[in-house]
Scaffold this active site. Structure first.
Site, PDB file in Angstrom:
ATOM      1  N   ARG A  67     -24.156  14.794  19.086  1.00 60.27           N
ATOM      2  CA  ARG A  67     -24.141  13.429  18.566  1.00 60.27           C
ATOM      3  C   ARG A  67     -22.952  12.621  19.069  1.00 60.27           C
ATOM      4  O   ARG A  67     -21.968  13.172  19.543  1.00 60.27           O
ATOM      5  CB  ARG A  67     -24.020  13.473  17.037  1.00 60.27           C
ATOM      6  CG  ARG A  67     -25.312  13.739  16.342  1.00 60.27           C
ATOM      7  CD  ARG A  67     -25.098  13.888  14.849  1.00 60.27           C
ATOM      8  NE  ARG A  67     -26.390  13.931  14.172  1.00 60.27           N
ATOM      9  CZ  ARG A  67     -26.574  14.403  12.961  1.00 60.27           C
ATOM     10  NH1 ARG A  67     -25.562  14.882  12.259  1.00 60.27           N
ATOM     11  NH2 ARG A  67     -27.774  14.395  12.408  1.00 60.27           N
ATOM     12  N   GLU A  78      -9.884  -0.301  12.387  1.00 57.88           N
ATOM     13  CA  GLU A  78     -10.597  -1.249  11.518  1.00 57.88           C
ATOM     14  C   GLU A  78     -10.462  -2.697  12.007  1.00 57.88           C
ATOM     15  O   GLU A  78     -11.302  -3.536  11.710  1.00 57.88           O
ATOM     16  CB  GLU A  78     -10.097  -1.131  10.073  1.00 57.88           C
ATOM     17  CG  GLU A  78      -8.621  -1.469   9.915  1.00 57.88           C
ATOM     18  CD  GLU A  78      -8.089  -1.320   8.498  1.00 57.88           C
ATOM     19  OE1 GLU A  78      -8.859  -0.991   7.586  1.00 57.88           O
ATOM     20  OE2 GLU A  78      -6.875  -1.540   8.306  1.00 57.88           O
ATOM     21  N   HIS A 129      -8.930   5.696   2.669  1.00 56.33           N
ATOM     22  CA  HIS A 129      -7.670   5.980   1.984  1.00 56.33           C
ATOM     23  C   HIS A 129      -7.244   7.441   2.047  1.00 56.33           C
ATOM     24  O   HIS A 129      -6.152   7.770   1.563  1.00 56.33           O
ATOM     25  CB  HIS A 129      -7.744   5.480   0.539  1.00 56.33           C
ATOM     26  CG  HIS A 129      -7.809   3.980   0.482  1.00 56.33           C
ATOM     27  ND1 HIS A 129      -8.965   3.285   0.741  1.00 56.33           N
ATOM     28  CD2 HIS A 129      -6.843   3.059   0.266  1.00 56.33           C
ATOM     29  CE1 HIS A 129      -8.712   1.985   0.664  1.00 56.33           C
ATOM     30  NE2 HIS A 129      -7.444   1.824   0.382  1.00 56.33           N
ATOM     31  N   LEU A 130      -8.071   8.287   2.650  1.00 58.33           N
ATOM     32  CA  LEU A 130      -7.606   9.664   2.878  1.00 58.33           C
ATOM     33  C   LEU A 130      -6.339   9.615   3.735  1.00 58.33           C
ATOM     34  O   LEU A 130      -5.460  10.465   3.634  1.00 58.33           O
ATOM     35  CB  LEU A 130      -8.679  10.482   3.602  1.00 58.33           C
ATOM     36  CG  LEU A 130      -9.910  10.843   2.769  1.00 58.33           C
ATOM     37  CD1 LEU A 130     -10.982  11.454   3.648  1.00 58.33           C
ATOM     38  CD2 LEU A 130      -9.523  11.793   1.650  1.00 58.33           C
ATOM     39  N   ASP A 184       0.566   1.932   9.028  1.00 52.58           N
ATOM     40  CA  ASP A 184       0.122   1.140  10.189  1.00 52.58           C
ATOM     41  C   ASP A 184       1.132   1.165  11.345  1.00 52.58           C
ATOM     42  O   ASP A 184       0.769   0.859  12.486  1.00 52.58           O
ATOM     43  CB  ASP A 184      -0.117  -0.326   9.788  1.00 52.58           C
ATOM     44  CG  ASP A 184      -1.103  -0.453   8.643  1.00 52.58           C
ATOM     45  OD1 ASP A 184      -1.888   0.484   8.428  1.00 52.58           O
ATOM     46  OD2 ASP A 184      -1.082  -1.492   7.949  1.00 52.58           O
ATOM     47  N   GLY A 221       0.840  -1.204   0.000  1.00 54.55           N
ATOM     48  CA  GLY A 221       0.000   0.000   0.000  1.00 54.55           C
ATOM     49  C   GLY A 221       0.869   1.246   0.000  1.00 54.55           C
ATOM     50  O   GLY A 221       1.884   1.292   0.681  1.00 54.55           O
ATOM     51  N   THR A 248       4.947   2.068   6.163  1.00 57.82           N
ATOM     52  CA  THR A 248       3.529   1.752   6.315  1.00 57.82           C
ATOM     53  C   THR A 248       2.866   2.776   7.231  1.00 57.82           C
ATOM     54  O   THR A 248       3.456   3.197   8.230  1.00 57.82           O
ATOM     55  CB  THR A 248       3.257   0.338   6.894  1.00 57.82           C
ATOM     56  OG1 THR A 248       1.870   0.258   7.238  1.00 57.82           O
ATOM     57  CG2 THR A 248       4.056   0.023   8.137  1.00 57.82           C
ATOM     58  N   GLY A 306      -5.126   0.586   9.858  1.00 53.53           N
ATOM     59  CA  GLY A 306      -4.088   0.072  10.775  1.00 53.53           C
ATOM     60  C   GLY A 306      -3.979  -1.443  10.782  1.00 53.53           C
ATOM     61  O   GLY A 306      -3.156  -1.995  11.494  1.00 53.53           O
ATOM     62  N   GLY A 325       4.435  -7.171   4.684  1.00 52.91           N
ATOM     63  CA  GLY A 325       4.282  -8.173   3.621  1.00 52.91           C
ATOM     64  C   GLY A 325       5.382  -8.050   2.582  1.00 52.91           C
ATOM     65  O   GLY A 325       6.016  -9.038   2.185  1.00 52.91           O
TER      66      GLY A 325
HETATM   67  O1  F6P Z   1      -1.351  -1.527   5.274  1.00 47.58           O
HETATM   68  C1  F6P Z   1      -1.831  -0.276   4.902  1.00 47.58           C
HETATM   69  C2  F6P Z   1      -3.319  -0.280   4.747  1.00 47.58           C
HETATM   70  O2  F6P Z   1      -3.748   1.021   4.433  1.00 47.58           O
HETATM   71  C3  F6P Z   1      -4.090  -0.824   5.949  1.00 47.58           C
HETATM   72  O3  F6P Z   1      -4.178   0.085   7.001  1.00 47.58           O
HETATM   73  C4  F6P Z   1      -5.395  -1.176   5.307  1.00 47.58           C
HETATM   74  O4  F6P Z   1      -6.064  -2.207   6.009  1.00 47.58           O
HETATM   75  C5  F6P Z   1      -4.987  -1.658   3.949  1.00 47.58           C
HETATM   76  O5  F6P Z   1      -3.705  -1.135   3.689  1.00 47.58           O
HETATM   77  C6  F6P Z   1      -5.938  -1.248   2.844  1.00 47.58           C
HETATM   78  O6  F6P Z   1      -5.491  -1.797   1.661  1.00 47.58           O
HETATM   79  P1  F6P Z   1      -6.135  -1.462   0.243  1.00 47.58           P
HETATM   80  O7  F6P Z   1      -5.400  -0.268  -0.296  1.00 47.58           O
HETATM   81  O8  F6P Z   1      -5.885  -2.688  -0.557  1.00 47.58           O
HETATM   82  O9  F6P Z   1      -7.586  -1.163   0.439  1.00 47.58           O
END
Ligand code: F6P
Length: 359
Positions: free
Chosen positions: A175, A235, A283-284, A140, A12, A138, A183, A117
């Site tokens: 709210r 997540e 993805h922001l 994460d 990623g 990363t 992560g 990975g």
């Molecule tokens: O490892 C980085 C990450 O953004 C994670 O936080 C997330 O679970 C995953 O990649 C999302 O991957 P993709 O870009 O395939 O949706």
């Protein structure tokens, strides 16, 4: 003949990748080495081989840009992680073809910029006789043996910005807001982002939570006069001993997480009667310009990767400890994930300032 090195970005994307590339190119050029950048991660090593020669000119003005000028993928033929953290062995013919490409281009060493990975792939290439140096990337921040990866600070900054915005609307409408952040199996983004962004409840994978406890905290806050509550939910957060929640279909490669935020928000609304909204930041967190810290880390990591090649410290990964850039054996770095511990100083600090973990 000048030395030729290869570089690629894999997995990623995240802010800071271009800073690393620029750092590699500058440090290599200073040694009169040529740099070949492979496109779309390791895939560029396979037929049809795709690369471009990188020099100071082609990497000028890229440090502040998010993404990667080389492209990347977290899928494809080099995936070394599957499902929820399972390991995969690369087919020998794939490794052989990659080796042939590098030999054919006269490349002495390959800098692989990737997460857990992608660096596991790198370890396998190293074992097969390809000289590799890893650079930990990363959002994460879950790579072991480095206190920080680049990209993490930018993602946390994005979370904090989102919380600042959500705070004002949550307050106006009285709210509960649930912000789901990335992560994977690590709660670092939620923990740091939640603390800096003034969250009241932070839910992380490493500390299984109970919905009843979350309801209780919200009701107690109401009783004390706080009309809005901010919940940051990683997540990978899990309810008790339950499995990870995901709304995504099972596919080849690593499992995709996502969906827990809405589950938590719905349960809160139903149980507490509070108007509740879920926001998925998605993805922001990976996009946009890197923070100053990630530009600095990225540059330092790139420069150090070239130093490691000069020292022929192959199979090593650049690491960051106590504000200093050093290196560790790549295998040690990927043998396990770096996770939040229940008694981590930051967890304790959160509890001291009345942040609940729902446990
Ligand atoms: O490892 C980085 C990450 O953004 C994670 O936080 C997330 O679970 C995953 O990649 C999302 O991957 P993709 O870009 O395939 O949706």
């Amino acid at each position: 003949m000048p030395k030729r090195i290869g570089v690629l970005t894999s997995g990623g994307d995240c802010p800071g990748l271009n800073a690393v590339l620029r750092g590699v190119v500058h440090a290599a050029t200073a040694r009169d080495w040529e740099v070949v950048g492979f496109l779309d991660g390791y895939e560029g090593l396979l037929s049809p081989v795709q690369y471009r020669v990188l020099d100071k000119r082609s990497t000028a003005g890229i440090m502040h840009l998010g993404g990667t000028i080389l492209g990347t993928t977290n899928k494809g033929r080099f995936v070394a992680k599957v499902g929820h953290g399972g390991k995969a062995v690369l087919p020998p013919e794939i490794i052989a073809e990659a080796k042939e490409t590098l030999d054919g281009l006269g490349i002495d060493a390959l800098v692989t910029i990737g997460g857990d990975g992608s660096l596991s792939t790198s370890v396998q290439l190293q074992e097969a006789g390809i000289n590799t140096i890893g650079v930990p990337k990363t959002i994460d921040n879950d790579i072991d043996a480095t206190s920080m990866t680049f990209g993490f600070d930018s993602a946390v900054t994005c979370v904090v910005d989102a919380l600042d915005r959500l705070h004002t609307t949550a307050k106006s409408h009285k709210r509960v807001m649930v912000l789901e952040v990335m992560g994977r199996y690590a709660g670092w983004i939620a923990l740091h982002g939640g603390l800096a962004g003034g969250a009241d409840i932070i839910l992380v994978p490493e500390i299984p939570f109970h919905m009843e406890k979350v309801f209780e905290v919200i009701k107690e806050r109401e009783a004390k006069g706080a009309q809005n509550t901010m919940v940051v939910c990683a997540e990978g957060a899990r309810i008790g001993e339950d499995d990870y929640i995901t709304k995504h279909k099972k596919a080849a490669g690593e499992a995709r997480l996502g969906g827990i935020g809405e589950v938590v928000a719905d349960a809160i609304a139903e149980n507490t009667g509070k108007d509740t909204r879920a926001v998925v930041l998605g993805h922001l967190q990976r996009g946009g310009n890197p923070t100053a810290l990630d530009r600095i880390l990225g540059t330092r990591f790139g420069v150090h990767a070239v130093d490691l090649i000069a020292e022929q410290k192959y199979g090593h990964m650049v690491s960051y400890q106590n504000y200093l850039v050093g290196d560790v054996a790549m295998e040690d770095a990927v043998s396990q994930l770096k996770l939040v511990t229940k008694d981590h100083q930051i967890v304790q600090a959160c509890r001291e300032v009345d942040i609940s973990f729902g446990d």
